[in-house]
Design an enzyme around this catalytic site. Sequence first.
Site, short mmCIF file in Angstrom:
data_model
loop_
_atom_site.label_atom_id
_atom_site.label_comp_id
_atom_site.label_asym_id
_atom_site.label_seq_id
_atom_site.Cartn_x
_atom_site.Cartn_y
_atom_site.Cartn_z
N SER A 126 3.51 -1.88 10.21
CA SER A 126 4.86 -2.46 10.88
C SER A 126 5.83 -3.34 10.44
O SER A 126 6.35 -3.97 10.75
CB SER A 126 5.72 -1.54 12.00
OG SER A 126 4.74 -0.37 12.13
N ASN A 155 0.93 -0.95 -0.15
CA ASN A 155 -0.34 -0.18 0.37
C ASN A 155 1.02 0.99 -0.31
O ASN A 155 1.69 1.26 0.72
CB ASN A 155 -1.03 -0.06 1.04
CG ASN A 155 -1.75 1.16 2.09
OD1 ASN A 155 -1.66 2.07 0.50
ND2 ASN A 155 -2.35 1.31 2.34
N TRP A 156 1.01 1.90 -1.58
CA TRP A 156 1.83 2.78 -1.59
C TRP A 156 0.97 3.82 -0.31
O TRP A 156 2.19 5.10 -0.30
CB TRP A 156 2.11 3.29 -2.86
CG TRP A 156 3.08 2.11 -2.93
CD1 TRP A 156 3.77 1.22 -2.44
CD2 TRP A 156 3.72 2.32 -4.85
NE1 TRP A 156 4.82 0.66 -3.24
CE2 TRP A 156 4.75 1.36 -4.56
CE3 TRP A 156 3.78 3.45 -5.42
CZ2 TRP A 156 5.20 0.86 -6.00
CZ3 TRP A 156 4.61 3.29 -7.03
CH2 TRP A 156 5.58 1.66 -7.04
N LYS A 157 -0.38 4.57 0.11
CA LYS A 157 -1.37 5.94 -0.28
C LYS A 157 -0.20 6.90 -0.85
O LYS A 157 -0.70 6.36 -1.93
CB LYS A 157 -0.18 5.25 1.40
CG LYS A 157 -0.08 4.64 2.68
CD LYS A 157 0.55 4.39 4.64
CE LYS A 157 -0.55 3.61 5.02
NZ LYS A 157 -0.46 3.30 6.34
N GLY A 211 2.43 2.38 10.96
CA GLY A 211 2.99 2.91 10.96
C GLY A 211 4.69 3.50 12.06
O GLY A 211 4.79 5.13 12.12
N GLU A 244 -6.93 4.72 7.46
CA GLU A 244 -6.87 6.50 7.66
C GLU A 244 -7.91 6.77 6.50
O GLU A 244 -8.11 8.15 6.72
CB GLU A 244 -5.38 6.28 6.78
CG GLU A 244 -4.15 6.29 7.67
CD GLU A 244 -3.06 5.69 6.97
OE1 GLU A 244 -3.14 5.84 5.68
OE2 GLU A 244 -2.52 4.92 7.46
N GLU A 284 -5.25 -4.99 10.46
CA GLU A 284 -4.05 -3.94 10.97
C GLU A 284 -4.33 -3.15 12.18
O GLU A 284 -5.66 -2.23 12.36
CB GLU A 284 -4.03 -2.62 9.83
CG GLU A 284 -4.09 -3.63 8.54
CD GLU A 284 -3.73 -2.14 7.20
OE1 GLU A 284 -2.52 -2.98 6.40
OE2 GLU A 284 -3.91 -1.15 7.15
N HIS A 293 -9.51 1.41 4.90
CA HIS A 293 -8.13 1.50 5.01
C HIS A 293 -8.28 2.15 6.52
O HIS A 293 -9.25 3.72 6.47
CB HIS A 293 -6.85 1.97 4.20
CG HIS A 293 -5.76 1.77 5.16
ND1 HIS A 293 -5.33 2.80 6.23
CD2 HIS A 293 -4.98 1.22 5.14
CE1 HIS A 293 -4.07 2.48 6.69
NE2 HIS A 293 -3.88 1.64 6.23
N GLY A 349 2.67 -1.32 4.09
CA GLY A 349 2.75 0.59 3.72
C GLY A 349 4.35 0.72 3.69
O GLY A 349 5.02 -0.19 2.67
N GLY A 350 5.01 1.22 4.79
CA GLY A 350 6.47 2.12 4.51
C GLY A 350 7.05 1.17 3.41
O GLY A 350 7.93 1.44 2.77
#
Length: 249
Positions: free
Chosen positions: A209, A9-11, A169, A95, A163, A93, A230-231
């Site tokens: 994470s 997930n590149w957001k 994150g 977010e 999640e 998600h 993600g990251g």
Amino acid sequence: MRRNLAAGNWKMNGTAAALSELDKLATYLSPDDAETVICPPAHLLFSACEKMRGTGIAIGAQDCHSAASGAFTGDISAAMIAETGATYVILGHSERRDAHAETDSDVAQKVRAAWGASLTAILCIGESGVDREAGNALDIIQKQLAGSVPEGATGANLVIAYEPIWAIGTGKVPTLAQIVEAHDFIRAHLISRFGQTEGDAIRLLYGGSVKPDNAAEIFTAENVDGALVGGASLKADDFAPIIKALPQA
Ligand code: PGA
């Protein structure tokens, strides 16, 4: 038998230059590796699909509107996503639940819209740190599953990503026992609602994470069928070792 899945997930990260990471990732992977899907920002969907054609790497979006079309400035429909060649869409998600006030029922409508366009939904659920501390994690998961997973879920049209919000994150990861407990709970819910065959076929991802150095331990859990990352999905050098930590299925 569920095929393991690694989803990136590149957001809201990545301009066209970031597509070179996809090329690099494709050179690292072999057909024996876990299924891989990258979800870049919407403006890269078309070119990402073009680039990844024939590599086995699938492309997904990060959200869709529940309506087919209409006066929804700035939104994108499931059919529009499918037209780019993408085959997955992340929905619900945390977010988006937070910053866009999406409710379980909004998310359920989006899942139905995704299915209408033959997209596989990667539906996200997970408790906040406050709920975890209060001992309410499983109650929250139960409520989100009941409210955001529509009838008709199958192993082909749905993936669920657990999640915990406090792990996204932050570098904090639940204990393996907490991950096992949540995933076993989700599996039992799915089997009781959709029957043994489909309930068993829906893949469950852990997200929050996940890094190259903690992936292998997380993937030992029986009901963890992969990760939503993600990251660490932004760079092929970080994401490839996570994909390769997944047992081949
Ligand atoms: P993270 O994000 O891997 O950067 O924690 C996971 C996610 O939000 O899907």
